[in-house]
Design a protein around this motif. Structure first.
Motif, PDB file in Angstrom:
ATOM      1  N   ARG A  78      -8.249   3.037   0.446  1.00 29.23           N
ATOM      2  CA  ARG A  78      -7.678   2.082   1.393  1.00 29.23           C
ATOM      3  C   ARG A  78      -6.828   2.840   2.411  1.00 29.23           C
ATOM      4  O   ARG A  78      -6.117   3.784   2.076  1.00 29.23           O
ATOM      5  N   PRO A  79      -6.847   2.446   3.671  1.00 29.22           N
ATOM      6  CA  PRO A  79      -6.084   3.165   4.698  1.00 29.22           C
ATOM      7  C   PRO A  79      -4.591   2.909   4.579  1.00 29.22           C
ATOM      8  O   PRO A  79      -4.159   1.984   3.882  1.00 29.22           O
ATOM      9  N   PRO A  80      -3.771   3.719   5.253  1.00 29.25           N
ATOM     10  CA  PRO A  80      -2.308   3.510   5.193  1.00 29.25           C
ATOM     11  C   PRO A  80      -1.914   2.139   5.742  1.00 29.25           C
ATOM     12  O   PRO A  80      -2.573   1.574   6.614  1.00 29.25           O
ATOM     13  N   LEU A  81      -0.820   1.610   5.183  1.00 29.71           N
ATOM     14  CA  LEU A  81      -0.224   0.332   5.567  1.00 29.71           C
ATOM     15  C   LEU A  81      -1.168  -0.849   5.354  1.00 29.71           C
ATOM     16  O   LEU A  81      -0.997  -1.917   5.956  1.00 29.71           O
ATOM     17  N   SER A  82      -2.148  -0.690   4.466  1.00 29.61           N
ATOM     18  CA  SER A  82      -3.050  -1.799   4.174  1.00 29.61           C
ATOM     19  C   SER A  82      -2.487  -2.617   3.017  1.00 29.61           C
ATOM     20  O   SER A  82      -1.888  -2.088   2.080  1.00 29.61           O
ATOM     21  N   ALA A  83      -2.684  -3.912   3.094  1.00 32.08           N
ATOM     22  CA  ALA A  83      -2.201  -4.818   2.054  1.00 32.08           C
ATOM     23  C   ALA A  83      -3.209  -4.873   0.910  1.00 32.08           C
ATOM     24  O   ALA A  83      -4.422  -4.804   1.136  1.00 32.08           O
ATOM     25  N   ASP A 350     -14.043  10.324   5.713  1.00 25.79           N
ATOM     26  CA  ASP A 350     -13.944   8.932   5.281  1.00 25.79           C
ATOM     27  C   ASP A 350     -12.498   8.493   5.064  1.00 25.79           C
ATOM     28  O   ASP A 350     -12.155   7.337   5.320  1.00 25.79           O
ATOM     29  N   ALA A 351     -11.649   9.406   4.567  1.00 30.99           N
ATOM     30  CA  ALA A 351     -10.245   9.077   4.296  1.00 30.99           C
ATOM     31  C   ALA A 351      -9.374  10.256   4.743  1.00 30.99           C
ATOM     32  O   ALA A 351      -8.864  11.011   3.905  1.00 30.99           O
ATOM     33  N   PRO A 352      -9.202  10.456   6.040  1.00 26.78           N
ATOM     34  CA  PRO A 352      -8.456  11.645   6.517  1.00 26.78           C
ATOM     35  C   PRO A 352      -6.994  11.640   6.112  1.00 26.78           C
ATOM     36  O   PRO A 352      -6.363  12.698   6.110  1.00 26.78           O
ATOM     37  N   TRP A 353      -6.438  10.465   5.757  1.00 27.45           N
ATOM     38  CA  TRP A 353      -5.020  10.432   5.375  1.00 27.45           C
ATOM     39  C   TRP A 353      -4.766  11.209   4.087  1.00 27.45           C
ATOM     40  O   TRP A 353      -3.642  11.655   3.863  1.00 27.45           O
ATOM     41  N   LEU A 354      -5.789  11.372   3.256  1.00 24.90           N
ATOM     42  CA  LEU A 354      -5.603  12.155   2.030  1.00 24.90           C
ATOM     43  C   LEU A 354      -5.349  13.630   2.337  1.00 24.90           C
ATOM     44  O   LEU A 354      -4.756  14.342   1.527  1.00 24.90           O
ATOM     45  N   THR A 355      -5.787  14.092   3.491  1.00 23.83           N
ATOM     46  CA  THR A 355      -5.569  15.480   3.909  1.00 23.83           C
ATOM     47  C   THR A 355      -4.366  15.604   4.830  1.00 23.83           C
ATOM     48  O   THR A 355      -3.553  16.532   4.683  1.00 23.83           O
ATOM     49  N   PHE A 356      -4.239  14.650   5.758  1.00 23.32           N
ATOM     50  CA  PHE A 356      -3.175  14.761   6.746  1.00 23.32           C
ATOM     51  C   PHE A 356      -1.791  14.551   6.138  1.00 23.32           C
ATOM     52  O   PHE A 356      -0.833  15.238   6.514  1.00 23.32           O
ATOM     53  N   ALA A 357      -1.655  13.609   5.202  1.00 22.95           N
ATOM     54  CA  ALA A 357      -0.327  13.303   4.653  1.00 22.95           C
ATOM     55  C   ALA A 357       0.294  14.516   3.954  1.00 22.95           C
ATOM     56  O   ALA A 357       1.394  14.951   4.329  1.00 22.95           O
TER      57      ALA A 357
END
Length: 388
Positions: A78-83, A350-357
């Motif tokens: 799930r992307p960041p800030l998703s409910a 598919d989920a770049p936040w897993l790398t960027f964070a």
């Protein structure tokens, strides 16, 4: 002729024109405030420290507020800030903050909770590893700088080897043989020291124990040179691969392979300070070597050690992140920034936040430590201070 103006004379000698007197701590804080980059690094470090402590409080225990190990397969990637989709989750599986602040990973685990847990792991590894390295560096550097001219005698080498063999036997649970060797080594050292202090000649059968071999400084600095010949990261990888995975092993290994720089700093400071007049005066008054070292020399030699320790924390955190990224670091279920980054490399599109964070956080925290360390180096070294 006009009389001299008293006010003009007073202005010339008015002490308000003299630089204000400050304590060393006040002077350091004054210079730190003038160095914007170093002050920014300090602020980021304090924020990181507070976040790490808060992360330990909210992610530990049997029923943590934010559970970094909670698996929600329905909520994966799930992307960041998703409910969350409450209808598909049990009430205890809902995120405590109401949203996934940094999204979820491939198992539906809250990345924000895992980042908080990884902050404490990185902080612990950095400080403990640097503490070990600084302790070893101060000990060996102080010995090399203060007692470096003394010669190591053959008896010292033999009894030292006996102590090492005793430690190996104790590790293999051969305690009786280890105790015999250790008692022999201690007794030999005591006898050697007693004969050295006495004025009576050495017996013929003991003269081999006092044969000079090499200087203390030569032995320690050649050990430093040998350690510097090995690439530290690959040496750590080799040792970690041979030992069982553990956060404590990571701390100890990084500390035991990072003491060389501190040793050289402390040795250089001791070599300079031991020739100063205050050390000669202390020796003339009959003050013991231990008091001279810890009371008079050490406080004047800690400045480069503090800078080295600050920069070493950033290096240790990077090393731990690299080991975890390669799968040799802190084992699951503990989350670290390195293994979060490693898990995200398969989903970089598919989920770049897993790398960027974790990548951005590692960059910011390490940069903050480096900026603060560089600023402290400029502040503590009078030759590098900016003069107005």
């Amino acid at each position: 002729m006009a009389a001299p103006d008293n006010n003009s004379v007073a202005v010339g000698i008015d002490e308000t024109f003299m630089p204000p007197s400050r304590t060393p701590w006040a002077e350091t804080w004054h210079l730190l405030r003038k160095n914007r980059m170093a002050l920014s690094g300090l602020v980021i470090f304090l924020v990181f420290f507070a976040v790490a402590v808060a992360g330990l409080a909210v992610t530990s225990g049997k029923d943590p507020i934010l559970d970094p190990a909670r698996v929600r397969l329905q909520e994966k990637l799930r992307p960041p800030l998703s409910a969350p989709k409450a209808e598909r989750l049990r009430p205890e599986a809902l995120p405590a903050l109401g949203v996934y602040m940094l999204g979820t990973d491939e198992l539906g685990r809250d990345v924000f909770a895992r980042m908080l847990q990884g902050a404490w792991v990185s902080l612990t590894v950095g400080f403990v590893a640097v503490g070990i390295a600084v302790g070893i560096g101060i000990l060996l550097g102080g010995i090399a700088g203060y007692y470096g001219r003394n010669y190591i005698q053959s008896g010292h080498i033999i009894f030292g080897l006996l102590s090492v063999v005793a430690a190996v036997l104790a590790y293999h649970r051969l305690f009786m043989a280890a105790a015999v060797l250790l008692v022999t080594a201690i007794a030999g050292m005591v006898i050697t020291n007693q004969h050295r202090r006495s004025v009576s000649p050495w017996p013929a059968y003991l003269k081999w124990m006092v044969l000079p071999t090499m200087q203390v400084d030569t032995l320690i600095m050649r050990a430093v040179d040998i350690m510097l010949c090995f690439p530290s990261f690959f040496l750590i990888l080799t040792v970690v691969a041979l030992l069982p995975p553990s956060i404590y092993n990571i701390m100890v290994i990084i500390g035991l392979t990072s003491w060389m720089g501190t040793t050289r700093f402390v040795r250089a400071e001791f070599l300079s300070l031991r020739e100063q007049d205050f050390v000669a005066a202390a020796k003339a008054l009959g003050i013991s070597d231990a008091r001279i070292i810890f009371r008079h020399i050490m406080p004047n030699a800690v400045a480069p050690v503090l800078v080295s320790a600050t920069l070493g924390i950033a290096s240790a955190m990077l090393t731990e992140a690299g080991l975890s990224f390669l799968g040799f670091g802190v084992p699951p279920p503990h989350a670290t920034w390195g293994n979060i980054l490693s898990d995200g490399k398969a989903f970089i599109f598919d989920a770049p936040w897993l790398t960027f964070a974790p990548g951005v956080v590692i960059l910011v925290v390490v940069l903050a430590f480096n900026l603060f360390g560089e600023g402290m180096r400029d502040i503590l070294n009078p030759k590098l201070r900016e003069r107005n």
